[in-house]
Design an enzyme around this catalytic site. Structure first.
Site, mmCIF file in Angstrom:
data_model
loop_
_atom_site.group_PDB
_atom_site.id
_atom_site.type_symbol
_atom_site.label_atom_id
_atom_site.label_comp_id
_atom_site.label_asym_id
_atom_site.label_seq_id
_atom_site.Cartn_x
_atom_site.Cartn_y
_atom_site.Cartn_z
ATOM 1 N N ASP A 196 -6.879 -1.270 -4.729
ATOM 2 C CA ASP A 196 -7.983 -0.933 -3.826
ATOM 3 C C ASP A 196 -8.901 0.104 -4.465
ATOM 4 O O ASP A 196 -10.129 0.039 -4.323
ATOM 5 C CB ASP A 196 -7.449 -0.382 -2.503
ATOM 6 C CG ASP A 196 -6.591 -1.375 -1.743
ATOM 7 O OD1 ASP A 196 -6.803 -2.591 -1.886
ATOM 8 O OD2 ASP A 196 -5.698 -0.922 -1.004
ATOM 9 N N ASP A 218 0.855 -1.188 0.000
ATOM 10 C CA ASP A 218 0.000 0.000 0.000
ATOM 11 C C ASP A 218 0.889 1.234 0.000
ATOM 12 O O ASP A 218 2.001 1.215 0.540
ATOM 13 C CB ASP A 218 -0.912 0.015 1.229
ATOM 14 C CG ASP A 218 -2.039 -1.004 1.131
ATOM 15 O OD1 ASP A 218 -2.457 -1.331 0.004
ATOM 16 O OD2 ASP A 218 -2.512 -1.466 2.184
#
Length: 166
Positions: free
Chosen positions: A140, A122
């Site tokens: 995402d 991330d």
């Protein structure tokens, strides 16, 4: 009456979209791994920073204590279910098919990370002086925007059906 086929209701365009989205996700994650310091914010603009971290769970680090193969199984089940929905959805529902393609691409992008590294990379952080959102990635974003496209399609379909009844 023959239904009009939308672009992403056909197998080849959806497969190409998914492959391109997956390649973009993985290329960006490669760059993040190569050049972004671990868990150090790099401001991009007010309230937005690049911040490399690892997610050992699923969304918002939920299930981070679970066995990795369990999470892989969940991701594969999600992809299978979304493919099933894609096949069952009428071919004229553009936003639904686009949303399914985005969700599949995002799920596969995070699945590749999980299989290669045991975690998901991330790197996008929204924040203020007193608050920060969960760190996330392009995959995402595909999943979130894809879900929004499906909801939009449902709302447009409901409006269309109401107008036909009048």
């Amino acid at each position: 009456m023959r239904q009009e086929q939308t672009l992403f209701s056909r197998p080849l365009p959806i497969a190409l979209f998914i492959l391109i989205a997956l390649a973009a996700d993985q290329f960006i994650k490669y760059l993040v791994e190569a050049y972004l310091p671990f868990q150090q914010g790099v401001p991009v603009m007010p309230m937005l920073a690049l911040y490399r971290t690892y997610n050992y769970g699923v969304a918002f680090s939920m299930l981070s204590g679970m066995e990795g193969w369990f999470i892989v199984g969940i991701r594969l089940a999600v992809v299978t279910f979304v493919l099933w929905l894609w096949r069952r959805t009428p071919k004229d529902r553009f936003f639904a098919h686009l949303g399914y393609a985005m969700i599949i691409a995002g799920a596969l992008g995070n699945l590749v990370d999980r299989l290669l590294f045991g975690y998901v990379i991330d790197y996008i952080l929204f924040y203020t002086a007193t608050w920060s959102f969960a760190v996330f990635n392009l995959a995402d974003s595909f999943i979130t925007v894809g879900a929004g496209a499906i909801i939009l399609d449902e709302l447009l379909q409901a409006k269309k059906e109401r107008s036909l009844k009048l």
